[in-house]
Design an enzyme around this catalytic site. Structure first.
Site, PDB file in Angstrom:
ATOM      1  N   ALA A 304      15.904  25.333 -35.414  1.00  0.00           N
ATOM      2  CA  ALA A 304      15.378  24.655 -36.591  1.00  0.00           C
ATOM      3  C   ALA A 304      15.589  25.494 -37.839  1.00  0.00           C
ATOM      4  CB  ALA A 304      13.883  24.365 -36.420  1.00  0.00           C
ATOM      5  N   CYS A 305      15.961  24.831 -38.913  1.00  0.00           N
ATOM      6  CA  CYS A 305      16.049  25.401 -40.255  1.00  0.00           C
ATOM      7  C   CYS A 305      16.866  26.691 -40.243  1.00  0.00           C
ATOM      8  CB  CYS A 305      14.635  25.594 -40.799  1.00  0.00           C
ATOM      9  SG  CYS A 305      14.563  25.756 -42.602  1.00  0.00           S
ATOM     10  N   SER A 306      16.299  27.811 -40.723  1.00  0.00           N
ATOM     11  CA  SER A 306      17.067  29.058 -40.772  1.00  0.00           C
ATOM     12  C   SER A 306      17.448  29.536 -39.384  1.00  0.00           C
ATOM     13  CB  SER A 306      16.269  30.138 -41.503  1.00  0.00           C
ATOM     14  OG  SER A 306      15.030  30.382 -40.863  1.00  0.00           O
TER      15      SER A 306
END
Length: 570
Positions: A304-306
């Site tokens: 997820a995300c970074s």
């Protein structure tokens, strides 16, 4: 910023606040303030653009005069956008004076929005001036003035002013600590491991960088290929393991998946050297441990995300070293690998600011999480600042107890090394350029990441615009499935299936290069994308086998019970 509703005469805003990684990771040099109103360049360029179109500008100003005349006469049909909770009190529509105040506010905002459109600006200037104008417009909302806000006036009369006294105390308390913004959540109602991050499991690996949690199976049989989850590095992992019935981890476990979760250490000054290679190496080590414990050569990976950026680079490294078969599939959640025109406030960042931000984190050894919290808040000031100014300070009420907001304020630091690498990747956009970035001594070529990918984005995401998340389908080498959820950055993740849910998502069979072409072809499906992902993942998880009787293995014994120690680090 302009007034909108569902009628033909009103239109949706032409922009929405979004933040690219470069913005989020460079605003620490200004104490977390993302507004940057002091830059005259965008204002001057907008004025010059309007000066080149005097007739159009005059027509807009004349139209404002006509609209204000109708407001005073009581014949204006302007109304707030559907769902704008600031004006839910019926006094805004039934009180003749307040209705005129509201419609004047909407008319001014709509005219400014039109003038920006008329100025014929380049992308960067247009985003800069819209961001500035929208923040000023939000600040000047009549709901932010106690003497004009009917809810505040009624509460003050009912409580004899006690609400304002209590609000003043809260203001003094909040302003005394970073990020010096109103509290958004009642933190006393949550305890990590008790009513949040509570899915049963065990820590089976601990390094200087991360803990690895193995969740206890909740079915008699499990899929033979396990799932490794790589969470964001900018917040703690339990956004994927919130309260009961709102936990994505719990959903996967109850569907028969054997789930392992990385819990990142909250870095301090002595961990300044943690960089992209450090975290990529940690993902490799976690994958090896999961493979050994589950006795499966290949594992599914969800990030997820970074965490998705780190994972994509890691998979490119595995491909470059001939080990691509060690990962069966890749799920990316609200993650942008391609940072071209990555949002409104990406336009606010230049190389000088980026260099200053990296130098500042080098001095500290990390990027402070409180600064990031301030940036996030100013990207959605109506939702994350002004509503709580009214609630906490004017109405004298406590903020709500909401699990997502509790997680949001539980910030962590970002090590200088990873901060530097993230900023470089965002400014140069070199992760998607084959051979331009090296990870673990191998050149990165995302085209060689050939696993099937499931890419999730939120249609109203203010952190990762869905168009940028969509571009991952073009830079990865495998067969993609792109899913667009009708929600924002966090709600796209926390989207449990429920009979009462009004959630929906969009999918399409083909993934053309232009996101708008995909959008035109995508079909709307009712319900949560969690169910769709469950079916997709099952096809890539092998056969079902008896569930393990105990966590870990001889080589990886249980070290602690979930949620572990690192998630509690402050």
């Amino acid at each position: 910023m302009s007034a909108t509703d569902s009628t033909d005469t009103k239109r949706a805003p032409r922009s929405r606040r979004t933040a690219a990684m470069d913005t989020l990771l460079t605003q620490n040099v200004s104490g977390g303030r993302a507004t940057r109103f002091g830059r005259p360049g965008p204002i001057l360029r907008t004025a010059a653009g309007l000066a080149r179109r005097p007739r159009t500008t005059a027509r807009r100003v004349g139209g404002l005069g006509v609209e204000l005349t109708q407001v005073l006469a009581g014949t204006s049909e302007l109304s707030p956008a559907k769902g704008d909770g600031r004006f839910r009190d019926r006094a805004w529509s039934e009180n003749w004076a307040l209705r005129r105040v509201l419609q004047t506010y909407l008319a001014l905002g709509g005219t400014v929005d039109d003038l920006i459109e008329d100025a014929g600006l380049d992308w960067r200037t247009e985003r800069q001036i819209r961001f500035m104008a929208e923040n000023v417009h939000d600040l000047l909302s009549p709901t932010n003035l106690p003497l004009l806000n009917p809810e505040v006036l009624k509460e003050t009369i009912d409580r004899g002013g006690a609400n304002l006294v209590l609000g003043a105390r809260r203001f003094v308390r909040d302003i005394a600590k970073a990020p010096r913004l109103p509290a958004t959540v009642d933190t006393t109602k949550f305890e990590i491991g008790r009513n949040i991050a509570r899915t049963p499991g065990s820590v089976v690996l601990r390094t200087d960088v991360m803990e690895l949690i193995e969740y206890a199976p909740q079915t008699d049989e499990v899929f033979e290929r396990p799932m490794l989850v790589v969470p964001p590095t900018i917040n703690k992992y339990y956004v994927l393991d919130l309260a009961e019935d709102r936990s994505f981890v719990e959903h996967l476990v109850q569907a028969g998946h054997r789930v392992f979760m990385i819990s990142w250490r909250n870095p301090d000054k002595e961990h300044s050297h943690f960089d992209l290679d450090t975290y990529a190496s940690a993902v490799v080590e976690a994958r090896e441990a999961v493979s050994a414990i589950a006795e499966s050569d290949a594992v599914n990976v969800l990030a997820a995300c970074s965490g998705g950026i780190i994972t994509a680079a890691t998979l490119a490294h595995l491909a470059a070293t001939g080990r691509e078969d060690l990962v069966s599939s890749l799920t990316l959640m609200v993650c942008a690998l391609d940072h071209r025109q990555a949002g409104t406030t990406a336009a606010l960042v230049g190389r000088e600011i980026a260099a200053a931000a990296v130098a500042d984190s080098a001095r500290r050894g990390y990027l402070d999480g409180a600064s990031l919290a301030g940036v996030f808040a100013w990207l959605r000031p109506n939702d994350l600042i002004w509503r709580y100014v009214v609630n906490n300070y004017f109405l004298g009420k406590a903020p709500p107890a909401f699990d997502v907001l509790f997680w949001n304020q539980d910030t962590v630091r970002l090590s200088h090394g990873l901060h530097r690498d993230f900023v470089q990747m965002a400014m140069l956009n070199d992760l998607i350029q084959p051979g331009q970035r090296t990870v673990l001594e191998t050149p990165v070529d995302l085209r060689q990441v050939k696993q099937d990918s499931y890419v999730v984005a939120g249609s109203t995401d203010h952190i990762v615009p869905w168009e940028n998340a969509y571009r991952s389908t073009q830079v990865l080498g495998g067969t993609p499935r792109f899913v667009l959820s009708t929600s924002g950055h966090i709600q796209a993740l926390v989207n449990p299936p429920s009979p009462e849910s009004r959630s929906s998502f969009r999918v399409a069979d083909e993934h053309p290069g232009d996101p708008s072409e995909w959008e035109e072809a995508a079909a709307i499906r009712k319900g949560s994308w969690w169910t769709d992902h469950e079916a997709w993942l099952a096809e890539r998880s092998g056969d079902r086998v008896p569930a393990p009787e105990a966590p870990g293995s001889d080589e990886h014994p249980t070290l602690a019970q979930a949620p572990g120690d690192y998630v509690l680090g402050s």
